[in-house]
Design a protein around this motif. Structure first.
Motif, mmCIF file in Angstrom:
data_model
loop_
_atom_site.group_PDB
_atom_site.id
_atom_site.type_symbol
_atom_site.label_atom_id
_atom_site.label_comp_id
_atom_site.label_asym_id
_atom_site.label_seq_id
_atom_site.Cartn_x
_atom_site.Cartn_y
_atom_site.Cartn_z
ATOM 1 N N PRO A 163 0.834 -1.205 0.000
ATOM 2 C CA PRO A 163 0.000 0.000 0.000
ATOM 3 C C PRO A 163 0.869 1.257 0.000
ATOM 4 C CG PRO A 163 -0.076 -1.084 2.135
ATOM 5 C CD PRO A 163 0.710 -1.970 1.223
ATOM 6 N N VAL A 164 0.385 2.300 -0.675
ATOM 7 C CA VAL A 164 1.111 3.566 -0.773
ATOM 8 C C VAL A 164 0.424 4.590 0.123
ATOM 9 C CG1 VAL A 164 1.833 5.432 -2.309
ATOM 10 C CG2 VAL A 164 1.841 3.061 -3.124
ATOM 11 N N VAL A 165 1.212 5.202 0.996
ATOM 12 C CA VAL A 165 0.742 6.296 1.838
ATOM 13 C C VAL A 165 1.186 7.580 1.152
ATOM 14 C CG1 VAL A 165 0.888 7.405 4.091
ATOM 15 C CG2 VAL A 165 0.977 4.902 3.915
ATOM 16 N N ILE A 166 0.238 8.407 0.747
ATOM 17 C CA ILE A 166 0.555 9.660 0.074
ATOM 18 C C ILE A 166 0.957 10.679 1.143
ATOM 19 C CG2 ILE A 166 -0.290 11.467 -1.468
ATOM 20 C CD1 ILE A 166 -0.381 8.685 -2.736
ATOM 21 N N VAL A 167 2.159 11.240 1.024
ATOM 22 C CA VAL A 167 2.676 12.199 1.995
ATOM 23 C C VAL A 167 3.156 13.436 1.246
ATOM 24 C CG1 VAL A 167 4.428 12.614 3.770
ATOM 25 C CG2 VAL A 167 3.377 10.361 3.572
ATOM 26 N N GLU A 168 2.777 14.611 1.754
ATOM 27 C CA GLU A 168 3.284 15.850 1.155
ATOM 28 C C GLU A 168 4.806 15.835 1.235
ATOM 29 O OE1 GLU A 168 1.620 19.166 3.230
ATOM 30 O OE2 GLU A 168 -0.413 18.738 2.548
ATOM 31 N N ASP A 169 5.453 16.188 0.142
ATOM 32 C CA ASP A 169 6.917 16.150 0.134
ATOM 33 C C ASP A 169 7.528 17.096 1.159
ATOM 34 O OD1 ASP A 169 6.351 18.523 -1.193
ATOM 35 O OD2 ASP A 169 7.670 18.118 -2.887
ATOM 36 N N LYS A 170 6.803 18.138 1.535
ATOM 37 C CA LYS A 170 7.344 19.093 2.509
ATOM 38 C C LYS A 170 7.591 18.445 3.864
ATOM 39 C CE LYS A 170 3.120 20.814 4.445
ATOM 40 N NZ LYS A 170 2.780 21.634 5.508
ATOM 41 N N VAL A 171 6.890 17.355 4.167
ATOM 42 C CA VAL A 171 7.120 16.660 5.438
ATOM 43 C C VAL A 171 8.574 16.198 5.513
ATOM 44 C CG1 VAL A 171 6.530 14.598 6.787
ATOM 45 C CG2 VAL A 171 4.714 15.944 5.724
ATOM 46 N N ASP B 128 6.060 -3.306 4.987
ATOM 47 C CA ASP B 128 5.739 -3.309 3.554
ATOM 48 C C ASP B 128 4.819 -2.169 3.152
ATOM 49 O OD1 ASP B 128 7.328 -5.552 3.152
ATOM 50 O OD2 ASP B 128 5.670 -6.911 3.618
ATOM 51 N N VAL B 129 5.213 -0.962 3.521
ATOM 52 C CA VAL B 129 4.493 0.256 3.153
ATOM 53 C C VAL B 129 5.417 1.095 2.285
ATOM 54 C CG1 VAL B 129 3.498 2.393 4.077
ATOM 55 C CG2 VAL B 129 3.143 0.254 5.277
ATOM 56 N N VAL B 130 4.859 1.841 1.372
ATOM 57 C CA VAL B 130 5.628 2.769 0.537
ATOM 58 C C VAL B 130 5.119 4.184 0.801
ATOM 59 C CG1 VAL B 130 6.211 3.442 -1.826
ATOM 60 C CG2 VAL B 130 5.992 1.030 -1.257
ATOM 61 N N ILE B 131 6.041 5.120 0.959
ATOM 62 C CA ILE B 131 5.696 6.526 1.110
ATOM 63 C C ILE B 131 5.695 7.130 -0.288
ATOM 64 C CG2 ILE B 131 6.372 8.751 2.099
ATOM 65 C CD1 ILE B 131 5.694 6.649 4.211
ATOM 66 N N GLY B 132 4.548 7.584 -0.763
ATOM 67 C CA GLY B 132 4.444 8.256 -2.056
ATOM 68 C C GLY B 132 4.559 9.758 -1.855
ATOM 69 N N LEU B 133 5.559 10.372 -2.451
ATOM 70 C CA LEU B 133 5.797 11.800 -2.259
ATOM 71 C C LEU B 133 4.918 12.625 -3.195
ATOM 72 C CD1 LEU B 133 9.676 11.788 -1.962
ATOM 73 C CD2 LEU B 133 7.974 11.787 -0.141
ATOM 74 N N TYR B 134 4.122 13.491 -2.596
ATOM 75 C CA TYR B 134 3.192 14.320 -3.348
ATOM 76 C C TYR B 134 3.672 15.763 -3.281
ATOM 77 C CZ TYR B 134 -1.313 16.193 -4.899
ATOM 78 O OH TYR B 134 -2.302 16.835 -5.588
ATOM 79 N N GLY B 135 3.807 16.418 -4.409
ATOM 80 C CA GLY B 135 4.405 17.745 -4.487
ATOM 81 C C GLY B 135 3.486 18.912 -4.176
ATOM 82 N N LYS B 136 2.241 18.650 -3.806
ATOM 83 C CA LYS B 136 1.302 19.731 -3.499
ATOM 84 C C LYS B 136 0.755 19.556 -2.089
ATOM 85 C CE LYS B 136 -0.116 20.131 -8.299
ATOM 86 N NZ LYS B 136 -1.190 19.918 -9.251
ATOM 87 N N LYS B 137 0.007 20.556 -1.658
ATOM 88 C CA LYS B 137 -0.624 20.513 -0.336
ATOM 89 C C LYS B 137 -1.856 19.613 -0.397
ATOM 90 C CE LYS B 137 -1.836 23.711 3.317
ATOM 91 N NZ LYS B 137 -0.759 23.298 4.173
ATOM 92 N N ILE B 138 -1.974 18.723 0.558
ATOM 93 C CA ILE B 138 -3.134 17.835 0.615
ATOM 94 C C ILE B 138 -4.304 18.538 1.290
ATOM 95 C CG2 ILE B 138 -4.028 15.707 1.640
ATOM 96 C CD1 ILE B 138 -1.254 14.481 1.173
ATOM 97 N N HIS C 230 -2.107 8.829 -15.995
ATOM 98 C CA HIS C 230 -0.736 8.376 -16.243
ATOM 99 C C HIS C 230 0.287 9.197 -15.456
ATOM 100 C CE1 HIS C 230 -2.669 6.070 -19.332
ATOM 101 N NE2 HIS C 230 -3.061 7.167 -19.957
ATOM 102 N N GLY C 231 -0.018 9.466 -14.199
ATOM 103 C CA GLY C 231 0.917 10.190 -13.342
ATOM 104 C C GLY C 231 1.949 9.242 -12.744
ATOM 105 N N ILE C 232 3.027 9.824 -12.249
ATOM 106 C CA ILE C 232 4.081 9.053 -11.587
ATOM 107 C C ILE C 232 4.399 9.731 -10.256
ATOM 108 C CG2 ILE C 232 6.505 8.341 -11.680
ATOM 109 C CD1 ILE C 232 4.989 6.823 -13.705
ATOM 110 N N LEU C 233 4.428 8.946 -9.191
ATOM 111 C CA LEU C 233 4.858 9.418 -7.874
ATOM 112 C C LEU C 233 6.210 8.790 -7.559
ATOM 113 C CD1 LEU C 233 1.763 8.931 -5.515
ATOM 114 C CD2 LEU C 233 2.754 11.085 -6.240
ATOM 115 N N TYR C 234 7.072 9.553 -6.907
ATOM 116 C CA TYR C 234 8.269 8.953 -6.339
ATOM 117 C C TYR C 234 7.850 8.278 -5.051
ATOM 118 C CZ TYR C 234 11.226 11.677 -9.486
ATOM 119 O OH TYR C 234 11.835 12.206 -10.587
ATOM 120 N N GLY C 235 8.291 7.059 -4.863
ATOM 121 C CA GLY C 235 7.998 6.341 -3.637
ATOM 122 C C GLY C 235 9.283 6.019 -2.903
ATOM 123 N N ILE C 236 9.212 6.029 -1.591
ATOM 124 C CA ILE C 236 10.353 5.670 -0.762
ATOM 125 C C ILE C 236 9.901 4.582 0.202
ATOM 126 C CG2 ILE C 236 12.032 6.470 0.947
ATOM 127 C CD1 ILE C 236 11.713 9.277 -0.211
#
Length: 168
Positions: free
Chosen positions: A73-81, A145-155, A121-127
């Motif tokens: 599963p991907v957890v969407i996190v604002e990249d500013k975090v 087994d979690v992935v942090i998906g970096l989101y470039g905008k404010k949620i 067809h977007g792409i997220l960087y995941g860590i």
């Protein structure tokens, strides 16, 4: 023949009952929304290399995003975090600089394809974090087994991350 005194009393009773029903419905909806919102708020903490991050997350029932190869599963996190934490080695990295990101994360980076409203067809960087914890006001759970998906905008003004329902 109906007594006018009785008509006035009946009118007042019906008016009071109507006002009471409206007040009950409004307070019921308010309390229900507040309880529902509180149930869907979680606090996450995760560690990447030697850096630890914390933020408030919202359980988004529409977030069923998974990393396609492992099914994590991907957890969407604002990249500013990650990038605005002055104590972090990430503070000089931006989501637009893959080489810098890779230097700090090594082989923990993934590319995650996604589709959403307004973004096909977007792409997220995941860590892949070293540790990942979810907590509410009473309990804390460790998730593997979690992935942090970096989101470039404010949620949101209240939340910096979105959890999928399968993580709670």
């Amino acid at each position: 023949y109906i007594d006018t005194d009785f008509q006035i009393k009946l009118k007042n009773i019906l008016l009071a009952v109507g006002c009471s029903l409206i007040a009950f419905k409004a307070s019921y909806e308010f309390l229900l929304k507040k309880m529902y919102r509180d149930v869907l708020v979680r606090y996450i903490r995760f560690k990447i290399n030697q850096n630890e991050y914390n933020c408030t997350a919202y359980v988004d029932t529409g977030n069923n995003l998974k990393e396609p190869f492992s099914g994590r599963p991907v957890v969407i996190v604002e990249d500013k975090v990650l990038f605005l934490d002055k104590n972090s080695s990430f503070s000089t990295v931006s989501i637009n600089n893959m080489e810098e990101l890779q230097r700090y994360c090594g082989n923990k980076i993934l590319l995650i394809p996604y589709n959403s409203i307004g973004q096909e067809h977007g792409i997220l960087y995941g860590i892949i974090p070293d540790e990942f914890f979810i907590s509410d006001d009473k309990n804390t759970w460790i998730k593997k087994d979690v992935v942090i998906g970096l989101y470039g905008k404010k949620i949101s003004n209240r939340y910096s991350a979105l959890l999928g329902p399968d993580l709670i």
